[in-house]
Write a protein that holds these residues in place. Structure first.
Motif, PDB file in Angstrom:
ATOM      1  N   HIS A  76      20.691  18.824 -30.213  1.00  0.00           N
ATOM      2  CA  HIS A  76      19.570  18.488 -29.338  1.00  0.00           C
ATOM      3  C   HIS A  76      18.379  17.978 -30.133  1.00  0.00           C
ATOM      4  CE1 HIS A  76      20.739  19.766 -25.281  1.00  0.00           C
ATOM      5  NE2 HIS A  76      21.634  20.450 -25.937  1.00  0.00           N
ATOM      6  N   PHE A  77      18.284  18.389 -31.394  1.00  0.00           N
ATOM      7  CA  PHE A  77      17.176  17.972 -32.247  1.00  0.00           C
ATOM      8  C   PHE A  77      17.115  16.452 -32.350  1.00  0.00           C
ATOM      9  CE2 PHE A  77      14.958  17.269 -36.224  1.00  0.00           C
ATOM     10  CZ  PHE A  77      13.966  18.230 -36.185  1.00  0.00           C
ATOM     11  N   PHE A  78      18.280  15.842 -32.396  1.00  0.00           N
ATOM     12  CA  PHE A  78      18.318  14.384 -32.595  1.00  0.00           C
ATOM     13  C   PHE A  78      18.491  13.613 -31.302  1.00  0.00           C
ATOM     14  CE2 PHE A  78      19.950  16.351 -36.485  1.00  0.00           C
ATOM     15  CZ  PHE A  78      18.990  15.881 -37.359  1.00  0.00           C
ATOM     16  N   LEU A 124      14.211  20.820 -30.386  1.00  0.00           N
ATOM     17  CA  LEU A 124      15.465  21.491 -30.064  1.00  0.00           C
ATOM     18  C   LEU A 124      15.643  21.640 -28.559  1.00  0.00           C
ATOM     19  CD1 LEU A 124      15.588  24.305 -32.761  1.00  0.00           C
ATOM     20  CD2 LEU A 124      16.884  22.202 -32.729  1.00  0.00           C
ATOM     21  N   LYS A 162      14.493  12.296 -26.198  1.00  0.00           N
ATOM     22  CA  LYS A 162      13.688  13.284 -25.494  1.00  0.00           C
ATOM     23  C   LYS A 162      13.461  12.871 -24.043  1.00  0.00           C
ATOM     24  CE  LYS A 162      13.540  15.069 -29.466  1.00  0.00           C
ATOM     25  NZ  LYS A 162      14.831  15.687 -29.769  1.00  0.00           N
ATOM     26  N   GLY A 180      26.354  28.061 -31.859  1.00  0.00           N
ATOM     27  CA  GLY A 180      25.111  27.893 -31.118  1.00  0.00           C
ATOM     28  C   GLY A 180      24.116  27.044 -31.872  1.00  0.00           C
ATOM     29  N   MET A 181      24.044  27.278 -33.187  1.00  0.00           N
ATOM     30  CA  MET A 181      23.090  26.509 -33.987  1.00  0.00           C
ATOM     31  C   MET A 181      23.491  25.043 -34.040  1.00  0.00           C
ATOM     32  SD  MET A 181      22.286  29.236 -36.945  1.00  0.00           S
ATOM     33  CE  MET A 181      21.178  28.222 -37.882  1.00  0.00           C
ATOM     34  N   TRP A 199      14.982  29.373 -32.213  1.00  0.00           N
ATOM     35  CA  TRP A 199      15.129  28.667 -30.944  1.00  0.00           C
ATOM     36  C   TRP A 199      16.585  28.537 -30.541  1.00  0.00           C
ATOM     37  CZ3 TRP A 199      10.963  28.910 -28.382  1.00  0.00           C
ATOM     38  CH2 TRP A 199       9.750  28.986 -29.079  1.00  0.00           C
ATOM     39  N   THR A 200      17.479  29.246 -31.234  1.00  0.00           N
ATOM     40  CA  THR A 200      18.877  29.248 -30.821  1.00  0.00           C
ATOM     41  C   THR A 200      19.270  30.596 -30.231  1.00  0.00           C
ATOM     42  OG1 THR A 200      19.410  27.705 -32.592  1.00  0.00           O
ATOM     43  CG2 THR A 200      21.238  28.880 -31.597  1.00  0.00           C
ATOM     44  N   LEU A 201      18.915  31.667 -30.946  1.00  0.00           N
ATOM     45  CA  LEU A 201      19.436  32.978 -30.573  1.00  0.00           C
ATOM     46  C   LEU A 201      18.452  33.753 -29.706  1.00  0.00           C
ATOM     47  CD1 LEU A 201      20.938  34.051 -33.967  1.00  0.00           C
ATOM     48  CD2 LEU A 201      22.082  33.030 -32.041  1.00  0.00           C
ATOM     49  N   TRP A 235      14.961  27.181 -36.614  1.00  0.00           N
ATOM     50  CA  TRP A 235      16.207  26.767 -35.967  1.00  0.00           C
ATOM     51  C   TRP A 235      16.875  27.987 -35.325  1.00  0.00           C
ATOM     52  CZ3 TRP A 235      20.596  24.316 -39.413  1.00  0.00           C
ATOM     53  CH2 TRP A 235      21.639  23.879 -38.605  1.00  0.00           C
ATOM     54  N   VAL A 236      16.962  29.063 -36.079  1.00  0.00           N
ATOM     55  CA  VAL A 236      17.583  30.278 -35.549  1.00  0.00           C
ATOM     56  C   VAL A 236      16.753  30.836 -34.412  1.00  0.00           C
ATOM     57  CG1 VAL A 236      18.147  32.666 -36.085  1.00  0.00           C
ATOM     58  CG2 VAL A 236      18.784  30.871 -37.666  1.00  0.00           C
ATOM     59  N   THR A 261      22.165  23.501 -30.874  1.00  0.00           N
ATOM     60  CA  THR A 261      20.725  23.227 -30.857  1.00  0.00           C
ATOM     61  C   THR A 261      20.374  22.066 -31.779  1.00  0.00           C
ATOM     62  OG1 THR A 261      20.530  25.114 -32.335  1.00  0.00           O
ATOM     63  CG2 THR A 261      19.793  25.422 -30.101  1.00  0.00           C
ATOM     64  N   ILE A 262      21.054  21.980 -32.926  1.00  0.00           N
ATOM     65  CA  ILE A 262      20.681  20.903 -33.849  1.00  0.00           C
ATOM     66  C   ILE A 262      21.090  19.552 -33.274  1.00  0.00           C
ATOM     67  CG2 ILE A 262      22.757  20.730 -35.304  1.00  0.00           C
ATOM     68  CD1 ILE A 262      19.160  20.844 -36.583  1.00  0.00           C
TER      69      ILE A 262
END
Lengths: 193, 343
Positions: A37-39, B37, A42, A30-31, B303-305, B300-301, A34-35
């Motif tokens: 999406h960070f890059f 994110l 937008k 999951g992380m 906005w993920t979990l 980071w965590v 999300t990371i």
């Protein structure tokens, strides 16, 4: 069974393995998502500086057009009000006095013309109904306000200016089909002689 | 003696200032990272890239109407946020921000107080932090606030245990309770994460829970509790609670970096730079980059979990982390016995 989309997944109620029950791989996965999406680029558009492009046939705030000489085209026939499914348009007609030929194109004109922007659903039926090519929807947006009364737009807000730079361009809305329809013989009275 | 006091006072002020500054900009970073994110841009109106946003937020907090509920216990109502703020600011004193600077023949440690029971002090002070939340929730005289406070305190007490047990295993290998000593021991790449990976995992999970950060942010939960323990708080008192959370996050990151990631040590850097003072300041820089990484990790965590359900949280704490931590202690003991460190 044939699946309807390519996103369907086989499900089962098997016991989770120890690693699955620890949830850590799933969390890391999951992380990772999300990371990414960070890059990513937008989706936000910085509104006042950057304006989103509208479709050419976008239906925004109305305009009451003037003709080439600067006279109001609207003759207060009421067809737009009849066509309006939301009953947003009201008008009062008046007779043109001698000497007002420059202001109004025909003998009858709308002394009051109001559109309630809170009722309007921007369907464009008024535009279709108008035999005088007077009302058009434009790419302008109706600004927000905190008072309901302010959303009843009168002629002061709807009629375009006389000056060249205050004219509202509606050429994009006049598609070929529309022009053909408006060139109908029965509607010839609408053309300037 | 006098110069030492002056030096320590200056250091305290600097640490205080840096802590507040970082906490302030953590709020901005939080919003920016959350936005990034989620494929948004985040605050970008106040100043270039919105860097004045924290100032605007702070100003807003100060200008807001301050409401103290008539049915609340006024003294405790004010004490709550103050206590939260006080305890989290107190923890910064025992963290070694670098090794010693050499100025004019004297040696000045970058640690405010190298107490030899630093870890105990940390655990003690962070436990008192529960009082801030508990008192705040109770003094509000609001059922939702009380529920939030109860959830917060039971959660923090539960995870304090796991955290303490994880630290015990660490203390077994390091043989000291002084944080400065632990940081110094990790010189030359012997970071504790290598020797205590499981302990680190337990510690970081507990740190998330202790700071009330997602996925352990049960005390504040709009969907279930209106707002949580700070439902009745407004203006800067609410600001204090929120601010304390960010300071906690900063301090937690600093502790994680110091205990498990070598603190101000960076392997191989000593080979290139020999000037001692530069090395010390570089060490501080490395420590802060580690801290920033962990702050980023926290966000980071978050906005993920998704948030835990309450029973899941308790299950994880009592049935998951505490047995694991005890197992970790046992493994550490066995390994130490096998390698002949204890007999």
């Amino acid at each position: 069974m044939q699946s309807l989309t390519n996103r369907s997944k086989q499900v089962s109620n098997k016991e989770m393995t120890l690693i699955e029950r620890a949830y850590l791989p799933a969390i890391l996965n999951g992380m990772l998502i999300t990371i990414k999406h960070f890059f990513r680029k937008k989706a936000t558009i910085k509104y006042p500086e950057v304006k989103r492009e509208f479709a050419p046939v976008y239906r925004g705030m109305h305009v009451l057009k003037r003709d080439e000489n600067g006279a109001e085209r609207c003759t207060a026939c009421g067809l737009c009000a009849v066509a309006c499914p939301a009953e947003a348009i009201t008008m009062t007609s008046a007779e043109r006095k001698p000497g007002e030929e420059k202001l109004f194109r025909e003998e009858k004109y709308a002394s009051v013309y109001e559109i309630n922007m809170l009722r309007c659903i921007f369907c464009g039926d008024c535009e279709d109904a108008c035999p005088k090519e007077a009302i058009f929807l434009t790419d302008r947006i109706v600004p927000s306000d905190s008072l309901r009364e302010k959303f009843v737009y009168g002629k002061d807000l709807l009629v375009e200016g006389v000056e060249e730079n205050k004219r509202v361009d509606i050429s994009k809305r006049q598609t070929k089909e529309v022009l053909e329809f408006k060139n109908n013989k029965e509607l010839q009275h609408n053309r300037l002689k | 003696m006098m110069s030492l006091i002056i030096y320590k006072s200056i250091l305290v002020l600097i640490v205080f200032g840096i802590t507040l500054f970082i906490a302030m900009y953590s709020t901005y970073a939080e919003r920016k990272i959350a936005a990034f994110l989620q494929d948004r841009l985040g605050p970008n109106r106040a100043g270039p890239f919105g860097i004045l946003q924290p100032v605007a937020d702070g100003l807003k907090m100060f200008m807001k109407e301050e409401i103290i509920p008539g049915v609340s216990n006024k003294f405790l109502f004010i004490l709550g946020p103050s206590l939260s703020m006080l305890t989290c600011l107190m923890t910064g004193t025992v963290i070694p921000w670098g090794s010693s600077l050499h100025i004019g023949g004297g040696e000045y440690s970058l640690q405010v107080a190298d107490v030899n029971i630093g870890i105990l002090y940390l655990l003690g002070v962070t436990s008192v932090g529960v009082y801030g939340i508990m008192i705040g929730g109770w003094a509000s005289n609001n059922k939702f606030a009380l529920l939030g406070a109860l959830r917060a305190s039971s959660q923090m007490i539960s995870y304090e245990l796991g955290m303490g047990l994880a630290i015990i295993a660490l203390v077994m290998t390091t043989g000291t309770l002084s944080i400065g000593e632990i940081a110094a021991q990790q010189h030359g790449g012997h970071w504790n994460i290598i020797y205590q990976p499981l302990g680190f995992l337990i510690f970081i999970i507990c740190a998330f829970a202790e700071t009330n950060r997602a996925p352990f942010d049960l005390p504040e939960c709009e969907t279930e509790l209106v707002g949580g323990y700070h439902t009745e708080y407004s203006s800067m008192k609410l600001g204090f609670y929120l601010f304390a959370e960010y300071i906690n996050m900063f301090i937690s990151s600093a502790i994680i970096a110091t205990l498990y990631f070598g603190g101000f040590n960076m392997p191989f850097i000593g080979r290139f730079i020999h000037e001692p003072n530069t090395l010390v300041l570089l060490g501080t820089f490395f420590l802060f980059s580690k801290i920033f990484f962990f702050i980023f990790l926290f966000m980071w965590v978050r906005w993920t979990l998704p948030r835990f359900r309450y029973d899941q949280l308790m299950n994880l704490g009592w049935k998951g982390l505490i047995p694991l931590a005890i197992l970790n202690i046992a493994i550490t003991g066995i390994v130490m016995w096998l390698t002949g460190k204890i007999n």
